[in-house]
Design an enzyme around this catalytic site. Sequence first.
Site, PDB file in Angstrom:
ATOM      1  N   ASN A 100     -13.068 -14.850  -3.682  1.00 53.92           N
ATOM      2  CA  ASN A 100     -14.061 -15.235  -4.664  1.00 53.92           C
ATOM      3  C   ASN A 100     -14.264 -16.827  -4.768  1.00 53.92           C
ATOM      4  OD1 ASN A 100     -15.562 -15.609  -7.089  1.00 53.92           O
ATOM      5  ND2 ASN A 100     -13.953 -14.952  -8.424  1.00 53.92           N
ATOM      6  N   TRP A 101     -15.336 -17.482  -4.189  1.00 54.89           N
ATOM      7  CA  TRP A 101     -15.599 -18.933  -4.160  1.00 54.89           C
ATOM      8  C   TRP A 101     -15.922 -19.381  -5.605  1.00 54.89           C
ATOM      9  CZ3 TRP A 101     -18.493 -19.857   0.959  1.00 54.89           C
ATOM     10  CH2 TRP A 101     -17.536 -19.827   2.261  1.00 54.89           C
ATOM     11  N   LYS A 102     -16.206 -18.517  -6.622  1.00 57.92           N
ATOM     12  CA  LYS A 102     -16.643 -19.056  -7.882  1.00 57.92           C
ATOM     13  C   LYS A 102     -17.805 -20.104  -7.787  1.00 57.92           C
ATOM     14  CE  LYS A 102     -12.090 -18.077  -9.556  1.00 57.92           C
ATOM     15  NZ  LYS A 102     -11.115 -18.202 -10.740  1.00 57.92           N
ATOM     16  N   HIS A 110     -15.752  -9.677 -13.613  1.00 56.21           N
ATOM     17  CA  HIS A 110     -14.698 -10.684 -13.408  1.00 56.21           C
ATOM     18  C   HIS A 110     -14.074 -11.264 -14.887  1.00 56.21           C
ATOM     19  CE1 HIS A 110     -12.738 -14.137 -12.297  1.00 56.21           C
ATOM     20  NE2 HIS A 110     -12.394 -13.936 -11.106  1.00 56.21           N
ATOM     21  N   GLU A 120     -13.884 -14.097 -15.874  1.00 55.23           N
ATOM     22  CA  GLU A 120     -14.689 -15.099 -16.501  1.00 55.23           C
ATOM     23  C   GLU A 120     -16.088 -14.728 -16.973  1.00 55.23           C
ATOM     24  OE1 GLU A 120     -14.236 -17.385 -12.874  1.00 55.23           O
ATOM     25  OE2 GLU A 120     -11.954 -17.485 -13.193  1.00 55.23           O
ATOM     26  N   GLU A 162      -6.424  -7.993 -12.150  1.00 56.57           N
ATOM     27  CA  GLU A 162      -6.273  -9.371 -12.267  1.00 56.57           C
ATOM     28  C   GLU A 162      -5.924  -9.911 -13.734  1.00 56.57           C
ATOM     29  OE1 GLU A 162      -8.820 -11.633  -9.317  1.00 56.57           O
ATOM     30  OE2 GLU A 162     -10.194 -11.492 -10.746  1.00 56.57           O
ATOM     31  N   GLY A 169      -6.107 -18.563 -11.481  1.00 57.84           N
ATOM     32  CA  GLY A 169      -6.291 -19.934 -11.457  1.00 57.84           C
ATOM     33  C   GLY A 169      -5.423 -20.713 -12.197  1.00 57.84           C
ATOM     34  N   SER A 204      -4.025 -15.961  -8.791  1.00 60.53           N
ATOM     35  CA  SER A 204      -2.706 -16.863  -7.832  1.00 60.53           C
ATOM     36  C   SER A 204      -2.246 -16.665  -6.840  1.00 60.53           C
ATOM     37  CB  SER A 204      -1.791 -17.466  -8.808  1.00 60.53           C
ATOM     38  OG  SER A 204      -2.418 -18.326 -10.106  1.00 60.53           O
ATOM     39  N   GLY A 210      -9.212 -16.211  -5.475  1.00 61.08           N
ATOM     40  CA  GLY A 210      -9.958 -17.559  -5.919  1.00 61.08           C
ATOM     41  C   GLY A 210      -9.830 -18.715  -5.047  1.00 61.08           C
ATOM     42  N   GLY A 211      -8.684 -19.723  -5.756  1.00 62.13           N
ATOM     43  CA  GLY A 211      -8.520 -20.945  -5.269  1.00 62.13           C
ATOM     44  C   GLY A 211      -8.018 -21.028  -3.800  1.00 62.13           C
TER      45      GLY A 211
HETATM   46  C1  PEP Z   1     -10.211 -14.890  -9.151  1.00 62.63           C
HETATM   47  O1  PEP Z   1     -10.959 -15.832  -8.829  1.00 62.63           O
HETATM   48  O2  PEP Z   1     -10.572 -13.809  -9.094  1.00 62.63           O
HETATM   49  C2  PEP Z   1      -8.799 -15.455  -8.678  1.00 62.63           C
HETATM   50  C3  PEP Z   1      -7.789 -14.720  -8.699  1.00 62.63           C
HETATM   51  O3  PEP Z   1      -8.570 -16.602  -8.720  1.00 62.63           O
HETATM   52  P1  PEP Z   1      -7.348 -17.333  -8.282  1.00 62.63           P
HETATM   53  O4  PEP Z   1      -6.627 -16.753  -6.957  1.00 62.63           O
HETATM   54  O5  PEP Z   1      -7.594 -18.686  -8.005  1.00 62.63           O
HETATM   55  O6  PEP Z   1      -5.937 -17.224  -9.365  1.00 62.63           O
END
Ligand code: PEP
Length: 243
Positions: A8-10, A93, A95, A162, A168, A199, A220-221
């Site tokens: 997930n590049w957000k 998601h 967010e 999640e 994040g 994470s 994500g990250g």
């Molecule tokens: C996400 O964006 O769904 C996520 C889990 O981010 P991260 O891996 O950065 O916690």
Amino acid sequence: MRNLIAANWKMHFDIDEAENTAKQMANSLKFTEIDVAVCANFIHLDRLNTVFSKTGIKLGAQNMYFEEKGAYTGEVSPVMLKSVGCEYVIIGHSERRHIFGETDELINKKIKSAKSHNLKPILCVGETLKEREDAKAFDVIARQIKEGLDGVDAEDVVIAYEPVWAIGTGVVADRNTIEEIHAFVRQIVGNLPILYGGSVKPSNAEQLASIKDVNGFLVGGASLVVEDFKSLIEKFIKIKGED
Ligand code: PEP
């Protein structure tokens, strides 16, 4: 059931950075044991479709509106996503739920619409820290799944657990938490794939992959750095192999 690791590049990367990262992924991610998808920003999708076209990497979006077309300024429809080669779409998601106020009812409409356009929804569920502290995690997750999938033929739906407090933050949920939530979700959704997100990185991927009912990750990250993304996929495959 095939395992899936989805990036997930957000809201990261301009168009050239996205294309360059996608090209590096196209050259180095050649996994056949599991499915790998990149869920990119709307403006990247068309270019990434070209980059990924002769690779096994699947393309996904991070959101969509449920209508096909019309006066919905700023929105993107499932028809548009299909036209740029999307196979997956992240829906609900945290967010989207917490920053943009998406409700279970809206998420349900989006899931129905995605399915009717042959997009595979990745339905994100998870409790906030407050909900966990108030012992409401199971209720929240059950509600998000039941209302999100109300009236939906769930074939091809992917669930992503999640915990909001792990996204994040660098704080990964502990083994027992993930094990009990995934077992709980399994009872509700049967044999749908259940991803863990929050994470995930190369240093914890093996540990997380060894947990029962973890059928992949939403990342994500760590998905923004090709070497990290590749490494955590390798670690997942080392533990889970090909299901
Ligand atoms: C996400 O964006 O769904 C996520 C889990 O981010 P991260 O891996 O950065 O916690």
